[in-house]
Write a protein that holds these residues in place. Structure first.
Motif, mmCIF file in Angstrom:
data_model
loop_
_atom_site.group_PDB
_atom_site.id
_atom_site.type_symbol
_atom_site.label_atom_id
_atom_site.label_comp_id
_atom_site.label_asym_id
_atom_site.label_seq_id
_atom_site.Cartn_x
_atom_site.Cartn_y
_atom_site.Cartn_z
ATOM 1 N N ARG A 50 -2.957 14.092 5.410
ATOM 2 C CA ARG A 50 -1.552 13.727 5.516
ATOM 3 C C ARG A 50 -1.053 13.170 4.191
ATOM 4 N NH1 ARG A 50 -0.762 8.298 5.857
ATOM 5 N NH2 ARG A 50 -2.568 6.991 6.332
ATOM 6 N N ALA A 51 0.245 13.286 3.981
ATOM 7 C CA ALA A 51 0.848 12.740 2.763
ATOM 8 C C ALA A 51 0.698 11.227 2.761
ATOM 9 C CB ALA A 51 2.310 13.131 2.683
ATOM 10 N N LEU A 52 0.511 10.661 1.594
ATOM 11 C CA LEU A 52 0.390 9.219 1.465
ATOM 12 C C LEU A 52 1.774 8.625 1.237
ATOM 13 C CD1 LEU A 52 -1.331 6.669 1.221
ATOM 14 C CD2 LEU A 52 -1.639 7.183 -1.214
ATOM 15 N N ASP A 53 2.229 7.826 2.184
ATOM 16 C CA ASP A 53 3.528 7.166 2.078
ATOM 17 C C ASP A 53 3.315 5.665 1.905
ATOM 18 O OD1 ASP A 53 5.052 9.520 2.491
ATOM 19 O OD2 ASP A 53 4.661 9.379 4.647
ATOM 20 N N LEU A 54 4.118 5.062 1.071
ATOM 21 C CA LEU A 54 4.049 3.630 0.847
ATOM 22 C C LEU A 54 5.028 2.899 1.756
ATOM 23 C CD1 LEU A 54 3.911 3.414 -3.069
ATOM 24 C CD2 LEU A 54 1.995 3.400 -1.455
ATOM 25 N N SER A 55 4.679 1.692 2.144
ATOM 26 C CA SER A 55 5.606 0.829 2.866
ATOM 27 C C SER A 55 6.775 0.481 1.951
ATOM 28 C CB SER A 55 4.889 -0.448 3.306
ATOM 29 O OG SER A 55 4.545 -1.216 2.161
ATOM 30 N N PRO A 56 7.907 0.051 2.517
ATOM 31 C CA PRO A 56 9.023 -0.352 1.647
ATOM 32 C C PRO A 56 8.639 -1.402 0.612
ATOM 33 C CG PRO A 56 9.783 -0.124 3.905
ATOM 34 C CD PRO A 56 8.288 0.043 3.939
ATOM 35 N N ARG A 57 7.769 -2.325 0.984
ATOM 36 C CA ARG A 57 7.342 -3.360 0.038
ATOM 37 C C ARG A 57 6.585 -2.742 -1.137
ATOM 38 N NH1 ARG A 57 2.683 -6.328 -0.897
ATOM 39 N NH2 ARG A 57 1.571 -5.302 0.820
ATOM 40 N N LEU A 58 5.605 -1.900 -0.855
ATOM 41 C CA LEU A 58 4.829 -1.286 -1.931
ATOM 42 C C LEU A 58 5.649 -0.262 -2.705
ATOM 43 C CD1 LEU A 58 1.186 -0.804 -0.591
ATOM 44 C CD2 LEU A 58 2.010 -2.399 -2.323
ATOM 45 N N ALA A 59 6.571 0.415 -2.023
ATOM 46 C CA ALA A 59 7.436 1.367 -2.726
ATOM 47 C C ALA A 59 8.294 0.650 -3.760
ATOM 48 C CB ALA A 59 8.310 2.119 -1.728
ATOM 49 N N ALA A 60 8.766 -0.546 -3.424
ATOM 50 C CA ALA A 60 9.561 -1.334 -4.382
ATOM 51 C C ALA A 60 8.709 -1.748 -5.569
ATOM 52 C CB ALA A 60 10.148 -2.557 -3.683
ATOM 53 N N VAL A 61 7.448 -2.079 -5.319
ATOM 54 C CA VAL A 61 6.535 -2.401 -6.417
ATOM 55 C C VAL A 61 6.310 -1.167 -7.290
ATOM 56 C CG1 VAL A 61 4.167 -3.064 -6.996
ATOM 57 C CG2 VAL A 61 5.376 -4.251 -5.147
ATOM 58 N N ALA A 62 6.039 -0.031 -6.661
ATOM 59 C CA ALA A 62 5.764 1.205 -7.392
ATOM 60 C C ALA A 62 6.934 1.598 -8.286
ATOM 61 C CB ALA A 62 5.445 2.334 -6.413
ATOM 62 N N ALA A 63 8.143 1.347 -7.835
ATOM 63 C CA ALA A 63 9.334 1.724 -8.608
ATOM 64 C C ALA A 63 9.418 0.984 -9.936
ATOM 65 C CB ALA A 63 10.590 1.471 -7.782
ATOM 66 N N GLN A 64 8.729 -0.141 -10.053
ATOM 67 C CA GLN A 64 8.779 -0.931 -11.284
ATOM 68 C C GLN A 64 7.651 -0.590 -12.259
ATOM 69 O OE1 GLN A 64 11.379 -2.896 -12.009
ATOM 70 N NE2 GLN A 64 12.176 -2.108 -10.072
ATOM 71 N N VAL A 65 6.745 0.293 -11.877
ATOM 72 C CA VAL A 65 5.631 0.661 -12.748
ATOM 73 C C VAL A 65 6.113 1.659 -13.796
ATOM 74 C CG1 VAL A 65 3.347 1.719 -12.858
ATOM 75 C CG2 VAL A 65 3.945 0.229 -10.932
ATOM 76 N N PRO A 66 5.949 1.378 -15.074
ATOM 77 C CA PRO A 66 6.418 2.302 -16.111
ATOM 78 C C PRO A 66 5.658 3.624 -16.093
ATOM 79 C CG PRO A 66 5.930 0.121 -17.033
ATOM 80 C CD PRO A 66 5.369 0.145 -15.641
ATOM 81 N N LEU A 67 6.325 4.688 -16.429
ATOM 82 C CA LEU A 67 5.701 5.997 -16.518
ATOM 83 C C LEU A 67 4.608 5.968 -17.589
ATOM 84 C CD1 LEU A 67 5.862 8.946 -15.497
ATOM 85 C CD2 LEU A 67 7.395 9.411 -17.412
ATOM 86 N N GLY A 68 3.431 6.470 -17.248
ATOM 87 C CA GLY A 68 2.325 6.517 -18.192
ATOM 88 C C GLY A 68 1.564 5.219 -18.336
ATOM 89 N N ALA A 69 1.779 4.283 -17.423
ATOM 90 C CA ALA A 69 1.138 2.972 -17.523
ATOM 91 C C ALA A 69 -0.372 3.067 -17.340
ATOM 92 C CB ALA A 69 1.725 2.021 -16.479
#
Length: 234
Positions: free
Chosen positions: A2-21
């Motif tokens: 199945r596709a891996l989906d993040l919770s809203p909390r983790l999705a908000a964290v992921a959105a702040q990770v810079p590309l290529g980090a």
């Protein structure tokens, strides 16, 4: 698989990770965050740490299931103790208390050289105060929401932050025109908590005058921030 989906909390964290980090996920548990970021091609690699072996094993199982195990280095340690300066440029501390985050960052001053993504579950006022007093600048603040629960989130790096007011330590800074749909509800929640705290102190036999004054000042500042936010939304 199945596709891996993040919770809203983790999705908000992921959105702040810079590309290529080059990421460190502290207290990784199931390693959902680094696994998702690798699947999306957002990061070059990751170190996942946890103080206990059980969460690391669950993380390895997640990474293996999604075919990214070779790109995540799992290390059992207290916070960032097993990392050397320069191994990562982005550090995520999420899902733990602000007091524990202070403990971890105190032992890793090299984190001032990169980006911190912080999502405290408690004691956010302690964490903000410590950051601003120890050479970190808080760059951005937001709020994630899952059901009725709010999760403050902020990023920081080395630098200086202007002093925070009492309300800002507890609820974060706010800016005119920012996209923060949960801000008003979050401020209302913080105000209710302070009102309950004051009511509890009033029922006590001999409340400490200094503590009472601090609580009253905090409540007044939160109410000021609420009115400011409402004015900005008109």
């Amino acid at each position: 698989m199945r596709a891996l989906d993040l919770s809203p909390r983790l999705a908000a964290v992921a959105a702040q990770v810079p590309l290529g980090a080059r990421l460190v996920d502290v207290g990784t548990d199931h390693a959902y965050l680094p696994t998702w970021l690798l699947l999306k091609g957002r990061i070059r690699g990751a170190v996942a740490t946890d103080v206990n072996s059980g969460p690391l094993q669950r993380g390895r199982e997640t990474a293996r299931a999604y075919g990214v195990e070779e790109h995540i280095d799992f290390r059992q340690c207290d916070g960032l103790a097993a990392l050397a300066p320069g191994e990562a440029d982005t550090v995520v501390l999420a899902g733990m208390g602000g007091d524990l985050m202070v403990h971890i960052l105190s032992a890793a001053p090299w984190t001032r050289e990169g980006k911190l993504i912080l999502q405290p579950m408690s004691a956010q006022e302690v964490l903000r105060a410590w950051l601003t007093e120890h050479g970190y600048a808080i760059l951005w603040e937001g709020i994630a929401r899952e059901g009725e629960k709010f999760y403050p989130l902020f990023t920081a790096t080395g630098g200086e932050s202007p002093p925070y007011t009492p309300g800002q330590l507890w609820a974060g800074r706010q800016g005119r025109g920012e996209d923060n749909p949960h801000r008003l509800a979050y401020l209302d929640q913080q105000i209710r908590r302070r009102q309950r705290a004051l009511a509890g102190m009033a029922r006590g036999s001999a409340p400490d005058p200094a503590q009472l004054a601090r609580e009253e000042a905090l409540l007044a500042d939160l109410q000021r921030m609420r009115e400011e936010w409402i004015t900005w939304q008109r």
